[in-house]
Design a protein around this motif. Structure first.
Motif, mmCIF file in Angstrom:
data_model
loop_
_atom_site.group_PDB
_atom_site.id
_atom_site.type_symbol
_atom_site.label_atom_id
_atom_site.label_comp_id
_atom_site.label_asym_id
_atom_site.label_seq_id
_atom_site.Cartn_x
_atom_site.Cartn_y
_atom_site.Cartn_z
ATOM 1 N N SER A 1 0.824 -1.209 0.000
ATOM 2 C CA SER A 1 0.000 0.000 0.000
ATOM 3 C C SER A 1 0.857 1.257 0.000
ATOM 4 C CB SER A 1 -0.929 0.002 1.217
ATOM 5 O OG SER A 1 -1.885 -1.032 1.128
ATOM 6 N N LEU B 1 -1.464 2.675 -2.911
ATOM 7 C CA LEU B 1 -2.776 2.102 -3.199
ATOM 8 C C LEU B 1 -3.938 2.881 -2.582
ATOM 9 C CD1 LEU B 1 -2.015 -1.727 -2.955
ATOM 10 C CD2 LEU B 1 -1.957 -0.217 -4.943
ATOM 11 N N PRO B 2 -3.855 3.331 -1.313
ATOM 12 C CA PRO B 2 -4.999 4.089 -0.769
ATOM 13 C C PRO B 2 -5.290 5.358 -1.562
ATOM 14 C CG PRO B 2 -3.574 3.332 0.998
ATOM 15 C CD PRO B 2 -2.835 3.072 -0.274
ATOM 16 N N ASP B 3 -4.237 6.104 -1.957
ATOM 17 C CA ASP B 3 -4.443 7.339 -2.715
ATOM 18 C C ASP B 3 -5.057 7.051 -4.076
ATOM 19 O OD1 ASP B 3 -3.398 8.822 -0.669
ATOM 20 O OD2 ASP B 3 -1.383 8.941 -1.523
ATOM 21 N N GLU B 4 -4.544 6.021 -4.744
ATOM 22 C CA GLU B 4 -5.065 5.705 -6.068
ATOM 23 C C GLU B 4 -6.499 5.178 -5.997
ATOM 24 O OE1 GLU B 4 -3.919 6.604 -8.751
ATOM 25 O OE2 GLU B 4 -1.741 6.756 -8.628
ATOM 26 N N ALA B 5 -6.797 4.386 -4.980
ATOM 27 C CA ALA B 5 -8.167 3.887 -4.828
ATOM 28 C C ALA B 5 -9.137 5.031 -4.568
ATOM 29 C CB ALA B 5 -8.231 2.867 -3.686
ATOM 30 N N ALA B 6 -8.725 5.979 -3.719
ATOM 31 C CA ALA B 6 -9.575 7.141 -3.440
ATOM 32 C C ALA B 6 -9.760 7.975 -4.695
ATOM 33 C CB ALA B 6 -8.955 7.983 -2.327
ATOM 34 N N MET C 1 -9.759 6.956 -7.793
ATOM 35 C CA MET C 1 -10.687 6.278 -8.694
ATOM 36 C C MET C 1 -12.130 6.570 -8.306
ATOM 37 S SD MET C 1 -9.316 4.504 -11.196
ATOM 38 C CE MET C 1 -10.445 3.152 -11.544
ATOM 39 N N ARG C 2 -12.424 6.559 -7.024
ATOM 40 C CA ARG C 2 -13.790 6.805 -6.563
ATOM 41 C C ARG C 2 -14.221 8.249 -6.833
ATOM 42 N NH1 ARG C 2 -16.118 2.766 -3.851
ATOM 43 N NH2 ARG C 2 -14.810 1.086 -3.023
ATOM 44 N N TRP D 1 -7.825 9.248 -12.433
ATOM 45 C CA TRP D 1 -7.044 8.163 -13.027
ATOM 46 C C TRP D 1 -5.649 8.223 -12.422
ATOM 47 C CZ3 TRP D 1 -8.613 3.877 -14.691
ATOM 48 C CH2 TRP D 1 -7.871 3.068 -15.572
ATOM 49 N N GLN D 2 -4.648 7.700 -13.091
ATOM 50 C CA GLN D 2 -3.313 7.618 -12.501
ATOM 51 C C GLN D 2 -2.781 8.996 -12.097
ATOM 52 O OE1 GLN D 2 -0.850 5.874 -15.497
ATOM 53 N NE2 GLN D 2 -1.961 3.936 -15.557
#
Length: 313
Positions: free
Chosen positions: A114, A119-124, A126-127, A131-132
């Motif tokens: 993570s 991963l937490p930043d990218e998942a947030a 996306m919501r 994108w990247q």
């Protein structure tokens, strides 16, 4: 017989043992009992208490305030928050349970991935429709520093090798030969902290190890390196870590354990930058709870039959 099961935060303990077979009144407590007064009011009339790890301390003073207590069961075979000598003096039997070795190392790698891959930043993101927006790091060819090479540390080290990492190891009583047999390189403490891209802590908490990672150790780390702790909160000097994070002296920290648990809502770690924080999930898995609560019920049954098992005091 009245049995209290403490710190059942997820309200699931009833699922993992046949409590009804004990022929006892079993009460599950879902909220932390933080003060001695709260503890006594809630479980003062109980002959048996099942404690979840170190969440609720049982000091000499607390044991003296629980005169009805005859059996104290802790999950795991060691619990630094229980005064075993005081329990023995008061005629309280303390029993433990086995603890699977896999869950905490797995979470350790969840935190490492993570952090390194954001991963937490990218998942947030996306919501939120994005994108990247970050550039992740690599593990293959990087250096993992394992502080404490016991059951858990050795397993974390093996996974690091599977990722293609060079693995360094240090502890105050490290056996160099065993470290090499595990595929790690025994090194001095300073070399580990100054060389590793990821430092992960797997150390037993004691008076001597409190503050094991302090300002000095953090100063040895590089701005691009990460610190992970899934062992015990007080092993790390928390104010020094918060300062290092705010000043950008390390790349980030993944923490599952804290000086005070549950972590207070306004604690500085909750707003510290470049962190991944989890609420002491290391052992919180289906498989671990099957062992913890299943063997806790077995301990109660054996004690009632006059032949206690897995006695710690």
């Amino acid at each position: 017989m009245r049995v209290a099961v403490l710190d059942d935060y997820q309200k699931v303990a009833h699922r993992f043992a046949d409590w009804s077979a004990l022929g006892a009144e079993v009460v599950f407590h879902h909220d932390p009992l933080t003060s001695t007064e709260e503890l006594v009011a809630a479980v003062g009339d109980c002959e048996v208490i099942v404690a979840m790890r170190e969440r609720t301390p049982f000091t000499r003073a607390r044991l003296e305030a629980l005169p009805a207590l005859r059996l104290l069961v802790t999950t795991g075979m060691a619990n630094a928050s229980i005064d075993l000598a005081a329990a023995r003096e008061r005629g309280v039997t303390v029993c433990g349970t086995r603890s699977p070795v896999s869950a905490t190392p797995e979470l350790t790698w969840g935190l490492i991935l993570s952090l390194v891959r954001h991963l937490p930043d990218e998942a947030a993101g996306m919501r939120e429709g994005g994108w990247q927006h970050t550039l992740g790091g690599d593990l293959d060819g990087r250096v993992l520093g394992v502080v404490g090479l016991g059951r858990l540390g050795a397993r974390v080290a093996a996974i690091g090798r599977a990722f293609g990492m060079r693995v360094l190891a240090w502890s105050s009583n490290l056996d160099p030969q065993r470290a090499r047999e595990l595929g790690t390189e025994p090194v001095p403490k300073r070399e580990l902290f100054s060389t590793a891209d990821v430092v992960t802590v797997h150390y037993k908490l004691s008076e001597r190890s409190t503050g094991l990672v302090g300002r000095t150790e953090l100063s040895w780390m590089r701005p691009e390196s990460y610190l992970v702790n899934t062992s015990r909160g007080p092993l790390i000097d928390t104010p020094a870590l918060v300062e290092a994070l705010h000043e950008g002296r390390i790349a980030g920290a993944g923490l599952d354990v804290y000086d005070v648990e549950p972590l207070p809502a306004g604690h500085p770690l909750r707003t510290a930058p470049r962190t991944v924080l989890t609420p002491h999930l290391g052992y919180v898995t289906e498989g671990t709870y099957e062992v913890f609560y299943g063997q806790a019920a077995d301990n109660i049954r054996a004690y009632a039959e006059g032949a206690p098992v897995r006695v710690l005091n």
